[in-house]
Design a protein around this motif. Structure first.
Motif, PDB file in Angstrom:
ATOM      1  N   LYS A  22       9.823   0.193  -3.968  1.00  0.00           N
ATOM      2  CA  LYS A  22       9.581  -1.247  -4.035  1.00  0.00           C
ATOM      3  C   LYS A  22       9.623  -1.812  -2.624  1.00  0.00           C
ATOM      4  O   LYS A  22      10.389  -1.330  -1.780  1.00  0.00           O
ATOM      5  CB  LYS A  22      10.620  -1.946  -4.905  1.00  0.00           C
ATOM      6  CG  LYS A  22      10.356  -3.449  -5.059  1.00  0.00           C
ATOM      7  CD  LYS A  22      11.307  -4.100  -6.031  1.00  0.00           C
ATOM      8  CE  LYS A  22      11.004  -5.599  -6.152  1.00  0.00           C
ATOM      9  NZ  LYS A  22      11.923  -6.262  -7.127  1.00  0.00           N
ATOM     10  N   ALA A  23       8.809  -2.815  -2.359  1.00  0.00           N
ATOM     11  CA  ALA A  23       8.767  -3.460  -1.042  1.00  0.00           C
ATOM     12  C   ALA A  23       9.756  -4.620  -0.999  1.00  0.00           C
ATOM     13  O   ALA A  23       9.887  -5.381  -1.963  1.00  0.00           O
ATOM     14  CB  ALA A  23       7.365  -3.962  -0.744  1.00  0.00           C
ATOM     15  N   PHE A  24      10.444  -4.751   0.128  1.00  0.00           N
ATOM     16  CA  PHE A  24      11.434  -5.810   0.328  1.00  0.00           C
ATOM     17  C   PHE A  24      11.168  -6.486   1.668  1.00  0.00           C
ATOM     18  O   PHE A  24      11.220  -5.840   2.711  1.00  0.00           O
ATOM     19  CB  PHE A  24      12.849  -5.230   0.343  1.00  0.00           C
ATOM     20  CG  PHE A  24      13.274  -4.587  -0.943  1.00  0.00           C
ATOM     21  CD1 PHE A  24      13.986  -5.300  -1.891  1.00  0.00           C
ATOM     22  CD2 PHE A  24      12.952  -3.263  -1.202  1.00  0.00           C
ATOM     23  CE1 PHE A  24      14.387  -4.708  -3.082  1.00  0.00           C
ATOM     24  CE2 PHE A  24      13.348  -2.657  -2.388  1.00  0.00           C
ATOM     25  CZ  PHE A  24      14.062  -3.387  -3.333  1.00  0.00           C
ATOM     26  N   ASN A  31       0.836  -1.209   0.000  1.00  0.00           N
ATOM     27  CA  ASN A  31       0.000   0.000   0.000  1.00  0.00           C
ATOM     28  C   ASN A  31       0.870   1.259   0.000  1.00  0.00           C
ATOM     29  O   ASN A  31       0.550   2.246  -0.685  1.00  0.00           O
ATOM     30  CB  ASN A  31      -0.935   0.010   1.212  1.00  0.00           C
ATOM     31  CG  ASN A  31      -2.098  -0.944   1.056  1.00  0.00           C
ATOM     32  OD1 ASN A  31      -2.418  -1.376  -0.058  1.00  0.00           O
ATOM     33  ND2 ASN A  31      -2.751  -1.289   2.156  1.00  0.00           N
ATOM     34  N   ILE A  32       1.948   1.242   0.764  1.00  0.00           N
ATOM     35  CA  ILE A  32       2.862   2.377   0.791  1.00  0.00           C
ATOM     36  C   ILE A  32       3.539   2.547  -0.574  1.00  0.00           C
ATOM     37  O   ILE A  32       3.668   3.665  -1.098  1.00  0.00           O
ATOM     38  CB  ILE A  32       3.924   2.212   1.897  1.00  0.00           C
ATOM     39  CG1 ILE A  32       3.260   2.198   3.281  1.00  0.00           C
ATOM     40  CG2 ILE A  32       4.968   3.323   1.820  1.00  0.00           C
ATOM     41  CD1 ILE A  32       2.490   3.456   3.614  1.00  0.00           C
ATOM     42  N   VAL A  33       3.959   1.437  -1.155  1.00  0.00           N
ATOM     43  CA  VAL A  33       4.591   1.485  -2.475  1.00  0.00           C
ATOM     44  C   VAL A  33       3.634   2.070  -3.510  1.00  0.00           C
ATOM     45  O   VAL A  33       4.012   2.939  -4.310  1.00  0.00           O
ATOM     46  CB  VAL A  33       5.064   0.083  -2.899  1.00  0.00           C
ATOM     47  CG1 VAL A  33       5.482   0.061  -4.374  1.00  0.00           C
ATOM     48  CG2 VAL A  33       6.223  -0.379  -2.017  1.00  0.00           C
ATOM     49  N   GLU A  34       2.384   1.614  -3.486  1.00  0.00           N
ATOM     50  CA  GLU A  34       1.409   2.121  -4.459  1.00  0.00           C
ATOM     51  C   GLU A  34       1.103   3.591  -4.227  1.00  0.00           C
ATOM     52  O   GLU A  34       0.900   4.350  -5.191  1.00  0.00           O
ATOM     53  CB  GLU A  34       0.124   1.288  -4.390  1.00  0.00           C
ATOM     54  CG  GLU A  34       0.278  -0.117  -4.954  1.00  0.00           C
ATOM     55  CD  GLU A  34       0.866  -0.114  -6.363  1.00  0.00           C
ATOM     56  OE1 GLU A  34       0.366   0.654  -7.209  1.00  0.00           O
ATOM     57  OE2 GLU A  34       1.834  -0.856  -6.605  1.00  0.00           O
ATOM     58  N   LYS A  35       1.075   4.005  -2.971  1.00  0.00           N
ATOM     59  CA  LYS A  35       0.845   5.422  -2.663  1.00  0.00           C
ATOM     60  C   LYS A  35       1.963   6.278  -3.252  1.00  0.00           C
ATOM     61  O   LYS A  35       1.714   7.362  -3.808  1.00  0.00           O
ATOM     62  CB  LYS A  35       0.765   5.621  -1.153  1.00  0.00           C
ATOM     63  CG  LYS A  35       0.436   7.046  -0.716  1.00  0.00           C
ATOM     64  CD  LYS A  35       0.232   7.135   0.797  1.00  0.00           C
ATOM     65  CE  LYS A  35      -0.150   8.548   1.216  1.00  0.00           C
ATOM     66  NZ  LYS A  35      -0.387   8.644   2.686  1.00  0.00           N
ATOM     67  N   ILE A  36       3.177   5.797  -3.141  1.00  0.00           N
ATOM     68  CA  ILE A  36       4.322   6.524  -3.687  1.00  0.00           C
ATOM     69  C   ILE A  36       4.269   6.557  -5.207  1.00  0.00           C
ATOM     70  O   ILE A  36       4.446   7.601  -5.837  1.00  0.00           O
ATOM     71  CB  ILE A  36       5.635   5.886  -3.193  1.00  0.00           C
ATOM     72  CG1 ILE A  36       5.833   6.171  -1.692  1.00  0.00           C
ATOM     73  CG2 ILE A  36       6.836   6.390  -4.002  1.00  0.00           C
ATOM     74  CD1 ILE A  36       6.972   5.404  -1.062  1.00  0.00           C
TER      75      ILE A  36
END
Length: 247
Positions: A54-56, A41-46
């Motif tokens: 990107k999420a890791f 969700n944070i990645v998509e918001k950015i």
């Protein structure tokens, strides 16, 4: 492109820092341990506002997973510019006499040892001694490192006290290698961490003892972190910004 790795950035201070970092021109490596949905969700918001992220997945209480995390960030983004050691845990409020060995291991592995190893890996990538371009490390400590958090979280406070010592010592070790090391010490911030401690309403209970008479926002801590990550703080290393409402 500047790259910032933020440990534990799927929620709270880490998530707010990720969003603000993207707005300030960083590609953001959003680290999470369990909650992939929150991280995505944070990645998509950015990305929805034109940013890069990107999420890791990695458990920063585990050395092997930290090494894998840094290698994956290298592959995805290239040069690391900034490390934010934000990941941390606390457990149910307790006096020391009731704290177990196993709890101490969990707290110190996640809050202290993980940050040490993340710093080590960041140095290998950013230090001019190793061919890097320099960079910044920002450690998220806590005002508990100064108060000791008696009757509640002495173990958490001690783990953050070690982070304060790390910040001071490492800032001097790396000053000639192009890396600045600083820290923020938040307190009474509206995040989910109070649930972990068993008192979701803790800020409401203590707010009258805070000079500003309110809890802080994760975004307010993020602003301090991004200042330390920027050239605006280019002559500051080994310093602490207390984001505590005056406490």
């Amino acid at each position: 492109m500047k790259t910032m790795l933020i440990t534990g950035s799927s929620r709270g201070i880490g998530a707010a820092t990720a969003v603000l970092a993207a707005q300030r021109g960083f590609s953001v490596a959003v680290n999470y341990n369990k909650n992939i949905e929150a991280a995505e969700n944070i990645v998509e918001k950015i990305k929805s506002t034109g940013g890069s992220a990107k999420a890791f997945k990695a458990d920063v209480s585990n050395e092997a997973e930290i090494i894998r995390l840094f290698n994956e960030v290298d592959t995805e983004f290239g040069n690391l510019t900034c490390l934010v050691n934000n990941a941390g845990i606390l457990e149910q409020q307790s006096k020391l006499e009731n704290i177990t060995w196993e709890r101490l291991q969990r707290i110190f592995q996640a809050n202290t040892l993980g940050s040490f190893i993340c710093c080590r890996e960041a140095i290998k990538r950013m230090s001019t001694k190793y061919g890097g371009n320099g960079g910044t490390i920002i450690n998220v400590s806590s005002i508990a490192s100064r108060t000791g958090a008696p009757f509640e979280y002495i173990d958490y406070a001690a783990s953050k006290g070690a982070i304060d010592s790390l910040t001071i010592g490492l800032s001097k070790e790396l000053a000639e290698d192009g890396i600045r090391v600083n820290a923020v010490r938040p307190a009474f911030i509206h995040t989910d961490i109070h649930i972990s401690g068993g008192e979701p309403g803790r800020i409401e209970r203590v707010k009258e003892s805070i000079p500003l008479k309110r809890g802080g926002l994760a975004s307010e801590v993020a602003e301090a972190i991004l200042w330390l990550a920027s050239e605006k703080s280019s002559y500051s290393t080994g310093i602490f910004i207390d984001v505590t409402g005056g406490r």
